[in-house]
Design an enzyme around this catalytic site. Structure first.
Site, PDB file in Angstrom:
ATOM      1  N   GLY A 270      25.485  18.791  10.143  1.00 37.40           N
ATOM      2  CA  GLY A 270      24.375  19.480  11.499  1.00 37.40           C
ATOM      3  C   GLY A 270      24.333  18.326  12.491  1.00 37.40           C
ATOM      4  O   GLY A 270      24.550  17.065  12.212  1.00 37.40           O
ATOM      5  N   CYS A 275      18.279  14.192  21.492  1.00 36.83           N
ATOM      6  CA  CYS A 275      18.238  15.231  22.804  1.00 36.83           C
ATOM      7  C   CYS A 275      18.880  16.585  22.437  1.00 36.83           C
ATOM      8  O   CYS A 275      18.456  17.590  23.074  1.00 36.83           O
ATOM      9  CB  CYS A 275      19.549  14.769  23.806  1.00 36.83           C
ATOM     10  SG  CYS A 275      19.092  13.047  24.522  1.00 36.83           S
ATOM     11  N   PHE A 276      20.011  16.995  21.477  1.00 40.95           N
ATOM     12  CA  PHE A 276      20.441  18.329  21.722  1.00 40.95           C
ATOM     13  C   PHE A 276      19.436  19.146  21.516  1.00 40.95           C
ATOM     14  O   PHE A 276      19.080  20.352  22.071  1.00 40.95           O
ATOM     15  CB  PHE A 276      21.530  18.244  20.581  1.00 40.95           C
ATOM     16  CG  PHE A 276      22.842  18.027  21.016  1.00 40.95           C
ATOM     17  CD1 PHE A 276      22.983  17.436  22.229  1.00 40.95           C
ATOM     18  CD2 PHE A 276      24.064  17.744  20.093  1.00 40.95           C
ATOM     19  CE1 PHE A 276      24.294  16.908  22.807  1.00 40.95           C
ATOM     20  CE2 PHE A 276      25.091  16.929  20.332  1.00 40.95           C
ATOM     21  CZ  PHE A 276      25.416  16.612  21.713  1.00 40.95           C
ATOM     22  N   PHE A 337      21.079   9.053  12.889  1.00 34.79           N
ATOM     23  CA  PHE A 337      21.715  10.382  13.171  1.00 34.79           C
ATOM     24  C   PHE A 337      23.310  10.539  13.302  1.00 34.79           C
ATOM     25  O   PHE A 337      23.692  11.555  13.335  1.00 34.79           O
ATOM     26  CB  PHE A 337      20.869  11.178  14.443  1.00 34.79           C
ATOM     27  CG  PHE A 337      21.371  10.751  15.577  1.00 34.79           C
ATOM     28  CD1 PHE A 337      22.337  11.584  16.379  1.00 34.79           C
ATOM     29  CD2 PHE A 337      20.960   9.625  16.306  1.00 34.79           C
ATOM     30  CE1 PHE A 337      22.774  11.346  17.520  1.00 34.79           C
ATOM     31  CE2 PHE A 337      21.108   9.526  17.470  1.00 34.79           C
ATOM     32  CZ  PHE A 337      22.296  10.352  18.428  1.00 34.79           C
ATOM     33  N   LYS A 338      23.842   9.243  13.712  1.00 34.00           N
ATOM     34  CA  LYS A 338      25.375   9.199  13.719  1.00 34.00           C
ATOM     35  C   LYS A 338      25.855   7.867  13.650  1.00 34.00           C
ATOM     36  O   LYS A 338      24.700   6.847  13.722  1.00 34.00           O
ATOM     37  CB  LYS A 338      25.877   9.805  14.939  1.00 34.00           C
ATOM     38  CG  LYS A 338      25.307   8.916  16.428  1.00 34.00           C
ATOM     39  CD  LYS A 338      25.453   9.614  17.734  1.00 34.00           C
ATOM     40  CE  LYS A 338      26.935   9.680  18.282  1.00 34.00           C
ATOM     41  NZ  LYS A 338      27.081   9.691  19.737  1.00 34.00           N
TER      42      LYS A 338
HETATM   43  N1  LIG Z   1      18.744   8.917  24.028  1.00 38.11           N
HETATM   44  C1  LIG Z   1      19.890   9.271  24.693  1.00 38.11           C
HETATM   45  O1  LIG Z   1      20.965   9.550  23.667  1.00 38.11           O
HETATM   46  C2  LIG Z   1      19.573   9.985  25.839  1.00 38.11           C
HETATM   47  C3  LIG Z   1      20.753  10.377  26.616  1.00 38.11           C
HETATM   48  C4  LIG Z   1      20.654  11.224  27.909  1.00 38.11           C
HETATM   49  C5  LIG Z   1      19.318  11.336  28.260  1.00 38.11           C
HETATM   50  N2  LIG Z   1      18.398  10.859  27.745  1.00 38.11           N
HETATM   51  C6  LIG Z   1      17.047  11.306  28.083  1.00 38.11           C
HETATM   52  O2  LIG Z   1      16.384  10.300  28.731  1.00 38.11           O
HETATM   53  C7  LIG Z   1      15.270  10.021  28.661  1.00 38.11           C
HETATM   54  C8  LIG Z   1      14.922   8.594  27.626  1.00 38.11           C
HETATM   55  O3  LIG Z   1      15.442   8.774  26.504  1.00 38.11           O
HETATM   56  P1  LIG Z   1      15.103   7.495  25.638  1.00 38.11           P
HETATM   57  O4  LIG Z   1      15.971   7.941  24.371  1.00 38.11           O
HETATM   58  O5  LIG Z   1      15.606   6.170  26.342  1.00 38.11           O
HETATM   59  O6  LIG Z   1      13.738   7.401  25.106  1.00 38.11           O
HETATM   60  P2  LIG Z   1      12.897   6.027  24.589  1.00 38.11           P
HETATM   61  O7  LIG Z   1      11.850   6.850  23.829  1.00 38.11           O
HETATM   62  O8  LIG Z   1      13.927   5.327  23.920  1.00 38.11           O
HETATM   63  O9  LIG Z   1      12.292   5.173  25.726  1.00 38.11           O
HETATM   64  C9  LIG Z   1      11.394   5.704  26.704  1.00 38.11           C
HETATM   65  C10 LIG Z   1      10.586   4.455  26.957  1.00 38.11           C
HETATM   66  O10 LIG Z   1       9.828   5.054  28.049  1.00 38.11           O
HETATM   67  C11 LIG Z   1       8.653   4.010  27.919  1.00 38.11           C
HETATM   68  N3  LIG Z   1       7.457   4.614  28.910  1.00 38.11           N
HETATM   69  C12 LIG Z   1       6.884   5.812  28.757  1.00 38.11           C
HETATM   70  N4  LIG Z   1       6.135   5.999  29.943  1.00 38.11           N
HETATM   71  C13 LIG Z   1       6.221   4.915  30.531  1.00 38.11           C
HETATM   72  C14 LIG Z   1       5.633   4.377  32.015  1.00 38.11           C
HETATM   73  N5  LIG Z   1       4.757   5.193  32.542  1.00 38.11           N
HETATM   74  N6  LIG Z   1       6.014   3.024  32.334  1.00 38.11           N
HETATM   75  C15 LIG Z   1       6.896   2.407  31.807  1.00 38.11           C
HETATM   76  N7  LIG Z   1       7.492   2.762  30.607  1.00 38.11           N
HETATM   77  C16 LIG Z   1       7.102   4.076  29.901  1.00 38.11           C
HETATM   78  C17 LIG Z   1       8.381   4.244  26.557  1.00 38.11           C
HETATM   79  O11 LIG Z   1       7.372   2.945  25.912  1.00 38.11           O
HETATM   80  C18 LIG Z   1       9.645   4.198  26.054  1.00 38.11           C
HETATM   81  O12 LIG Z   1      10.037   2.615  25.608  1.00 38.11           O
HETATM   82  C19 LIG Z   1      14.664  11.420  28.000  1.00 38.11           C
HETATM   83  O13 LIG Z   1      14.487  12.019  28.806  1.00 38.11           O
HETATM   84  C20 LIG Z   1      15.904  11.695  26.993  1.00 38.11           C
HETATM   85  O14 LIG Z   1      15.981  12.889  27.095  1.00 38.11           O
HETATM   86  C21 LIG Z   1      18.554  10.427  26.430  1.00 38.11           C
END
Ligand SMILES: NC(=O)c1ccc[n+]([C@@H]2O[C@H](COP(=O)([O-])OP(=O)(O)OC[C@H]3O[C@@H](n4cnc5c(N)ncnc54)[C@H](O)[C@@H]3O)[C@@H](O)[C@H]2O)c1
Length: 479
Positions: A270, A275-276, A337-338
């Site tokens: 699965g 994200c997904f 997860f991967k």
């Molecule tokens: N992880 C992935 O593979 C991926 C891929 C594409 C898109 N996204 C999207 O990108 C976004 C971020 O994902 P992620 O995996 O990097 O999340 P993450 O949880 O790894 O990182 C988010 C960071 O933002 C910080 N943060 C929150 N509020 C803040 C603020 N006001 N000022 C400064 N820092 C702040 C948090 O402390 C955290 O370290 C999400 O919307 C996610 O859906 C993620």
């Protein structure tokens, strides 16, 4: 305006790698990645980065301290920036209206309010976080309502399509970069500014510009369709197991059709990751809010099929172990997860571990990149665990697979790490209780060879025969 100074709010899996690559490819641009978390920023400034991504260390080492900075000084970074990426987390809501479906936009709103409070000059604000359609409108409302005289904002949508485990390669060789903005002279100028950053390494023909809402929806649509392919092949894996067809052969035959293509047709335990599921739930919530109930139900099936696959696999493990795992030792290989990431968010391994623990098993876990504390946090999280002490006493975490499997009744392979393919399974077999079982949730092992050694092997989407001549049926490992 020519972009000379970029700030990124959020030093996570997206903000960190994306801005490191921008800094590497645009040496004349100063890039500052800021975060509320002191610990995360300290890790980005240390030798051991907070996330594991192949190639990331080299990129960070090449630019850190030159034109790439990691800081908690959010105020200075916002004041100095021409362009600000919002890369904060957008998890699924766990409370209130839209609980379990709608994204929690409090971090995006918090980021917008910070910019509004601090900014004293014009800014291009770029949504990089994955958000619902029309979130840019809310960001603009917050910024406009708190705007200082003489300060103006342009909001762009620039969703990130990188996949964890291949993030650096995905960023360097993006299939496309998507930029959505307002159809006005100012909006088009802002789009051009962001294009000029990416054009340092992405050919212009691969930079797609659209209206803001198309860009926001495209990100949700892309993830929904990728996950849909996984659920589709996983649904067929159940048919294969009941009929004697082999899902790998089916996937190959189907994928060779150029209209379909071969990617994302690997049946497995699965999908997981941050994200997904979150993004499909987000899409479902939007559809429900728009009263498009048939559309919502259609996408809900992708998630339901994923839950079914995880449960079906775990049920098979228990059934094969003579319908009980109570008091048995089970080794879990892989917890991320991967492969090629240490991220465990929504990892199927959590579901497998929880079910086995609920059924009374003790589990030994080994993952090459996931920290021990992360595994314990995941398994004792109050959303899935009532008795954390019980979990702690029945979960052991190991530094290598040979010690993790020694004395166990079964191995459950949950992540497709390459190193799992290369192990000496003769040695592992000798150390295990007999009969020794392997459940390959990723279809990466050489099943014929394992059967030859004496293992009972089960996998996804294929019936396998029992060992021809079990070498040992004593209940003790023969180390
Ligand atoms: N992880 C992935 O593979 C991926 C891929 C594409 C898109 N996204 C999207 O990108 C976004 C971020 O994902 P992620 O995996 O990097 O999340 P993450 O949880 O790894 O990182 C988010 C960071 O933002 C910080 N943060 C929150 N509020 C803040 C603020 N006001 N000022 C400064 N820092 C702040 C948090 O402390 C955290 O370290 C999400 O919307 C996610 O859906 C993620």
């Amino acid at each position: 305006m020519v972009v000379k100074n970029i700030c990124c709010l959020g030093a996570g899996y997206v903000g960190g790698p994306t801005c490191s690559v921008i800094a590497w490819k645009c040496p004349e641009i100063k890039v500052t990645v800021v975060d509320l978390s002191k610990e995360r920023i300290a890790q980005w400034n240390s030798e051991k980065l907070p996330i594991y991504e192949p190639g990331l260390d080299d990129v960070v080492k090449a630019c850190r301290g030159k034109n790439l900075f990691f800081s908690n000084d959010i105020k200075t970074a916002i004041l100095d920036a021409d362009l600000i990426f919002i890369s904060v987390n957008t998890p699924t809501k766990t409370f209130g209206n839209g609980k379990g479906r709608a994204p929690d936009l409090k971090y995006v709103e918090g980021a917008a309010r910070m910019i509004a409070d601090i900014a004293q000059s014009n800014k291009i604000v770029v949504e990089k976080s994955t958000v619902p359609v029309r979130a840019a409108e809310s960001i603009l409302n917050i910024l406009s309502a708190n705007q200082r005289p003489g300060v103006s904002y342009q909001i762009l949508s620039n969703p990130e399509f990188l996949a964890e485990g291949t993030a650096i390669d995905d960023l360097l060789h993006a299939d496309r970069v998507l930029i959505g903005g307002e159809d006005s002279p100012e909006g088009r100028a802002a789009i051009e500014e962001l294009c000029s950053v990416y054009e340092h390494w992405i050919p212009r023909k691969n930079i797609l510009t659209t209206n803001t809402w198309s860009s926001e929806l495209s990100k949700l649509a892309a993830n929904a369709m990728l996950a849909q392919r996984i659920s589709s092949i996983n649904s067929l894996s159940a048919v294969c197991e009941s009929t004697g067809a082999d899902v790998s052969e089916v996937a190959r035959a189907v994928g060779l059709d150029s209209r379909i293509g071969s990617k994302f047709l690997q049946a497995s335990i699965g999908f997981g990751g941050s994200c997904f599921q979150k993004d499909i739930l987000n899409l479902i919530y939007i559809c429900e809010s728009l009263n498009l109930l048939e559309v919502a139900a259609y996408w809900q099936q992708v998630i339901d099929m994923n839950e079914y696959q995880k449960s079906r696999f775990t049920a098979k493990v228990i059934e094969s172990l003579f319908n009980t795992v109570s008091g048995k030792q089970v080794a879990l290989l892989g917890f991320a997860f991967k492969k090629n990431t240490g991220d465990t968010r929504e990892s199927p391994a959590i579901h497998v571990a929880k079910t086995l623990l609920d059924e009374g098993a003790s589990i030994n876990i080994y993952d090459p990149k996931v920290e021990k504390s992360q595994i314990i946090d995941d398994l004792t999280n109050p959303s899935i665990c009532e008795f954390p002490e019980q979990v702690k006493s029945r979960v052991k975490i190991f530094e290598d697979a040979y010690s993790a499997t020694a004395g166990t009744h079964a191995i459950v392979l949950c992540t497709e790490w390459d190193e799992f393919i290369t192990y000496d399974y003769n040695r592992i077999y000798k150390g295990m209780m007999k009969p020794a079982f392997i459940f390959d949730g990723r279809k990466i092992l050489n099943h014929e060879e394992l059967i030859e050694i004496g293992f009972h092997v089960q996998t996804i989407g294929k019936k396998l025969s029992r060992p021809r001549s079990p070498r040992c049926w004593s209940s003790k490992p023969n180390i």
